[in-house]
Design a protein around this motif. Structure first.
Motif, PDB file in Angstrom:
ATOM      1  N   GLN B  41      26.389  23.886   2.618  1.00  0.00           N
ATOM      2  CA  GLN B  41      26.703  25.270   2.974  1.00  0.00           C
ATOM      3  C   GLN B  41      28.134  25.615   2.560  1.00  0.00           C
ATOM      4  OE1 GLN B  41      26.493  25.898   7.191  1.00  0.00           O
ATOM      5  NE2 GLN B  41      26.984  28.075   7.016  1.00  0.00           N
ATOM      6  N   GLN B  42      29.042  24.673   2.861  1.00  0.00           N
ATOM      7  CA  GLN B  42      30.459  24.866   2.526  1.00  0.00           C
ATOM      8  C   GLN B  42      30.651  25.057   1.018  1.00  0.00           C
ATOM      9  OE1 GLN B  42      32.863  22.091   4.842  1.00  0.00           O
ATOM     10  NE2 GLN B  42      34.412  22.071   3.235  1.00  0.00           N
ATOM     11  N   LEU B  43      29.916  24.233   0.231  1.00  0.00           N
ATOM     12  CA  LEU B  43      30.054  24.306  -1.230  1.00  0.00           C
ATOM     13  C   LEU B  43      29.460  25.601  -1.775  1.00  0.00           C
ATOM     14  CD1 LEU B  43      29.327  20.585  -2.127  1.00  0.00           C
ATOM     15  CD2 LEU B  43      31.495  21.787  -2.418  1.00  0.00           C
ATOM     16  N   ILE B  44      28.299  25.969  -1.254  1.00  0.00           N
ATOM     17  CA  ILE B  44      27.646  27.204  -1.719  1.00  0.00           C
ATOM     18  C   ILE B  44      28.542  28.404  -1.388  1.00  0.00           C
ATOM     19  CG2 ILE B  44      25.631  28.728  -1.397  1.00  0.00           C
ATOM     20  CD1 ILE B  44      24.905  26.193  -2.959  1.00  0.00           C
ATOM     21  N   GLU B  45      29.145  28.362  -0.187  1.00  0.00           N
ATOM     22  CA  GLU B  45      30.041  29.463   0.206  1.00  0.00           C
ATOM     23  C   GLU B  45      31.263  29.533  -0.704  1.00  0.00           C
ATOM     24  OE1 GLU B  45      30.761  28.850   4.361  1.00  0.00           O
ATOM     25  OE2 GLU B  45      28.804  29.656   4.909  1.00  0.00           O
ATOM     26  N   SER B  46      31.692  28.355  -1.227  1.00  0.00           N
ATOM     27  CA  SER B  46      32.857  28.374  -2.117  1.00  0.00           C
ATOM     28  C   SER B  46      32.448  28.684  -3.563  1.00  0.00           C
ATOM     29  CB  SER B  46      33.612  27.055  -2.032  1.00  0.00           C
ATOM     30  OG  SER B  46      32.857  26.026  -2.620  1.00  0.00           O
ATOM     31  N   GLY B  47      31.180  29.021  -3.766  1.00  0.00           N
ATOM     32  CA  GLY B  47      30.752  29.502  -5.074  1.00  0.00           C
ATOM     33  C   GLY B  47      29.913  28.553  -5.916  1.00  0.00           C
ATOM     34  N   TRP B  48      29.659  27.344  -5.421  1.00  0.00           N
ATOM     35  CA  TRP B  48      28.834  26.401  -6.201  1.00  0.00           C
ATOM     36  C   TRP B  48      27.469  27.019  -6.467  1.00  0.00           C
ATOM     37  CZ3 TRP B  48      28.953  20.556  -6.623  1.00  0.00           C
ATOM     38  CH2 TRP B  48      30.275  20.089  -6.738  1.00  0.00           C
ATOM     39  N   GLN B  49      26.994  26.854  -7.714  1.00  0.00           N
ATOM     40  CA  GLN B  49      25.702  27.447  -8.089  1.00  0.00           C
ATOM     41  C   GLN B  49      24.522  26.639  -7.570  1.00  0.00           C
ATOM     42  OE1 GLN B  49      25.649  28.193 -12.325  1.00  0.00           O
ATOM     43  NE2 GLN B  49      27.627  29.221 -12.268  1.00  0.00           N
ATOM     44  N   GLY B  70      29.661  26.781 -13.636  1.00  0.00           N
ATOM     45  CA  GLY B  70      28.423  26.387 -14.326  1.00  0.00           C
ATOM     46  C   GLY B  70      28.466  25.002 -14.917  1.00  0.00           C
ATOM     47  N   GLN B  71      29.408  24.174 -14.471  1.00  0.00           N
ATOM     48  CA  GLN B  71      29.479  22.811 -14.987  1.00  0.00           C
ATOM     49  C   GLN B  71      28.674  21.863 -14.113  1.00  0.00           C
ATOM     50  OE1 GLN B  71      33.704  23.134 -14.769  1.00  0.00           O
ATOM     51  NE2 GLN B  71      33.955  22.744 -16.949  1.00  0.00           N
ATOM     52  N   ARG B  72      27.825  21.067 -14.762  1.00  0.00           N
ATOM     53  CA  ARG B  72      27.027  20.071 -14.038  1.00  0.00           C
ATOM     54  C   ARG B  72      27.955  18.896 -13.723  1.00  0.00           C
ATOM     55  NH1 ARG B  72      21.542  19.194 -14.356  1.00  0.00           N
ATOM     56  NH2 ARG B  72      21.353  21.415 -14.648  1.00  0.00           N
ATOM     57  N   VAL B  73      28.163  18.636 -12.452  1.00  0.00           N
ATOM     58  CA  VAL B  73      29.156  17.626 -12.080  1.00  0.00           C
ATOM     59  C   VAL B  73      28.656  16.655 -11.002  1.00  0.00           C
ATOM     60  CG1 VAL B  73      31.179  19.064 -12.598  1.00  0.00           C
ATOM     61  CG2 VAL B  73      30.128  19.162 -10.313  1.00  0.00           C
ATOM     62  N   GLU B  74      29.454  15.595 -10.895  1.00  0.00           N
ATOM     63  CA  GLU B  74      29.395  14.694  -9.765  1.00  0.00           C
ATOM     64  C   GLU B  74      30.720  14.893  -9.044  1.00  0.00           C
ATOM     65  OE1 GLU B  74      28.801  10.266 -10.375  1.00  0.00           O
ATOM     66  OE2 GLU B  74      27.671  11.105 -12.048  1.00  0.00           O
ATOM     67  N   GLY B  75      30.695  15.164  -7.759  1.00  0.00           N
ATOM     68  CA  GLY B  75      31.945  15.385  -7.043  1.00  0.00           C
ATOM     69  C   GLY B  75      32.074  14.463  -5.851  1.00  0.00           C
ATOM     70  N   TYR B  76      33.303  14.029  -5.584  1.00  0.00           N
ATOM     71  CA  TYR B  76      33.565  13.227  -4.386  1.00  0.00           C
ATOM     72  C   TYR B  76      34.306  14.100  -3.389  1.00  0.00           C
ATOM     73  CZ  TYR B  76      31.914   8.985  -6.579  1.00  0.00           C
ATOM     74  OH  TYR B  76      31.104   8.040  -7.156  1.00  0.00           O
ATOM     75  N   PHE B  77      33.820  14.053  -2.132  1.00  0.00           N
ATOM     76  CA  PHE B  77      34.393  14.906  -1.092  1.00  0.00           C
ATOM     77  C   PHE B  77      34.741  14.074   0.133  1.00  0.00           C
ATOM     78  CE2 PHE B  77      32.059  17.639  -3.856  1.00  0.00           C
ATOM     79  CZ  PHE B  77      32.828  18.793  -3.930  1.00  0.00           C
ATOM     80  N   ASP B  78      35.828  14.477   0.790  1.00  0.00           N
ATOM     81  CA  ASP B  78      36.196  13.839   2.052  1.00  0.00           C
ATOM     82  C   ASP B  78      35.043  14.074   3.031  1.00  0.00           C
ATOM     83  OD1 ASP B  78      39.058  13.142   3.752  1.00  0.00           O
ATOM     84  OD2 ASP B  78      37.283  13.823   4.862  1.00  0.00           O
ATOM     85  N   PRO B  79      34.528  13.008   3.623  1.00  0.00           N
ATOM     86  CA  PRO B  79      33.316  13.166   4.444  1.00  0.00           C
ATOM     87  C   PRO B  79      33.561  13.924   5.750  1.00  0.00           C
ATOM     88  CG  PRO B  79      34.119  10.902   4.574  1.00  0.00           C
ATOM     89  CD  PRO B  79      34.969  11.599   3.547  1.00  0.00           C
ATOM     90  N   VAL B  80      34.824  14.018   6.179  1.00  0.00           N
ATOM     91  CA  VAL B  80      35.109  14.689   7.450  1.00  0.00           C
ATOM     92  C   VAL B  80      35.576  16.134   7.220  1.00  0.00           C
ATOM     93  CG1 VAL B  80      36.471  14.610   9.574  1.00  0.00           C
ATOM     94  CG2 VAL B  80      35.682  12.473   8.508  1.00  0.00           C
ATOM     95  N   THR B  81      36.509  16.305   6.268  1.00  0.00           N
ATOM     96  CA  THR B  81      37.047  17.653   6.052  1.00  0.00           C
ATOM     97  C   THR B  81      36.298  18.407   4.956  1.00  0.00           C
ATOM     98  OG1 THR B  81      38.592  16.897   4.358  1.00  0.00           O
ATOM     99  CG2 THR B  81      39.361  16.816   6.647  1.00  0.00           C
ATOM    100  N   GLY B  82      35.586  17.679   4.092  1.00  0.00           N
ATOM    101  CA  GLY B  82      34.898  18.324   2.973  1.00  0.00           C
ATOM    102  C   GLY B  82      35.844  18.679   1.832  1.00  0.00           C
ATOM    103  N   GLU B  83      37.065  18.138   1.872  1.00  0.00           N
ATOM    104  CA  GLU B  83      38.032  18.418   0.811  1.00  0.00           C
ATOM    105  C   GLU B  83      37.581  17.791  -0.500  1.00  0.00           C
ATOM    106  OE1 GLU B  83      41.815  16.519   1.331  1.00  0.00           O
ATOM    107  OE2 GLU B  83      42.742  17.661  -0.299  1.00  0.00           O
ATOM    108  N   GLN B  84      37.721  18.539  -1.605  1.00  0.00           N
ATOM    109  CA  GLN B  84      37.345  18.016  -2.921  1.00  0.00           C
ATOM    110  C   GLN B  84      38.370  16.981  -3.380  1.00  0.00           C
ATOM    111  OE1 GLN B  84      35.743  20.627  -6.175  1.00  0.00           O
ATOM    112  NE2 GLN B  84      37.754  20.209  -7.039  1.00  0.00           N
ATOM    113  N   LEU B  85      37.870  15.790  -3.763  1.00  0.00           N
ATOM    114  CA  LEU B  85      38.763  14.693  -4.136  1.00  0.00           C
ATOM    115  C   LEU B  85      38.683  14.398  -5.631  1.00  0.00           C
ATOM    116  CD1 LEU B  85      37.825  12.349  -1.166  1.00  0.00           C
ATOM    117  CD2 LEU B  85      39.831  13.833  -1.335  1.00  0.00           C
TER     118      LEU B  85
END
Lengths: 202, 99
Positions: B41-49, B70-85
């Protein structure tokens, strides 16, 4: 007796088609990958893996023949190398089509074209095309000695495939597990070619 | 010949180690992690397609999806805050948080 079963071309065709049967089954049943990948992503992976593995198999035949010149299995395989190479190409086509479907738009594909994990895959695929087109008796005769030169590009395709696999996956283990045996065999082959006498006793 | 093989192997392994893209997160009890739904939900709200799937990796949430660009990616996120790493597109690092 056994030869009657294994010698007709359809035997090797069926063996080479086995991953395809499994993929068709996954497609029809909507199978989910081990990490929860949707079917198309799962098949994208398995088709690429099959293409690479079968290409490696085709490339291993000559070094194994040098190592075991009297072995009947590798002699049998050598006679079927063309089918093995063609099967690798067919899986590579399937893999490329799935990728195009998965990405959906040319724009999305162009956006990532320059990523190391992607352009190496395209390079391998575009090398495969002339190799597949010239995998027939007519081309062997027509090209003469240059046929070998053309088909040596498979080594470039193999290295490109290895880099593609590592970078598209962000993981080196599975790719190296398949390519290290091939690299060792090719190393042996080069060493044998450079030191023809040292193997006289083997 | 042996040397050439050895050098090739070392090069491949080091190239692979760089490409592994694995980001280590501090060990946090799973009960404190954002749920899959919450992070999606957090990612979609920040604009992820698209958020296709995710799995825990190196103590982080590893997310497969499509960015707002529109870039197909693999992303690592902080599991508690959801911060993009870390964000990687087919092995190309698009973003890496410096510690």
């Amino acid at each position: 007796m056994i030869r009657k079963i294994v010698d007709p071309p359809r035997f090797i065709w069926i063996i080479l088609a086995l991953p395809g049967f499994r993929m068709t089954n996954s497609l029809l049943s909507g199978a989910i990958g081990p990490e929860g990948q949707p079917t198309e992503e799962y098949l994208l992976h398995t088709s690429g893996e099959s293409a690479a593995q079968i290409m490696i198999l085709a490339m291993m035949i000559t070094p194994f023949r040098m190592m075991f010149p009297k072995n009947k299995f590798w002699a049998w395989m050598l006679k079927r190398r063309r089918y093995i190479g063609m099967a690798a190409f067919v899986y590579a086509v399937f893999h490329t089509v799935l990728y195009i479907v998965d990405m959906g738009t040319v724009r999305a594909m162009l956006n990532e074209f320059t990523a190391l994990g992607i352009w190496t895959g395209w390079l391998a695929f575009f090398i495969f095309i002339p190799l597949a087109i010239t995998s027939n008796d007519f081309s062997v005769r027509a090209l003469g000695t240059s046929w070998k030169t053309v088909h040596r590009f498979v080594y470039v395709a193999a290295i490109a495939t290895l880099v593609h696999w590592i970078f598209v996956h962000n993981n080196i283990g599975p790719a190296l597990a398949r390519f290290v045996p091939l690299a060792l065999l090719e190393g042996y082959r080069i060493w044998r070619t450079m030191n023809p006498k040292s193997m006289a006793g083997a | 010949m042996k040397n050439v093989l050895a050098i090739t192997l070392v090069l491949l392994v080091s190239a692979g180690a760089q490409a592994s893209g694995i980001y280590e997160c501090d060990a946090v009890d799973r009960s404190e992690w954002l749920t899959e739904e919450r992070l999606t939900q957090q990612l979609i709200e920040s604009g992820w397609q698209e958020v296709r799937r995710m799995k825990p990796d190196g103590g982080c949430w590893e997310v497969y999806g499509t960015t707002p660009d529109g870039q197909r990616v693999e992303g690592y996120f902080d599991p508690v805050t959801g911060e993009q790493l870390l964000l990687a597109q087919r092995g190309r690092i698009l973003f890496r948080k410096e510690d």
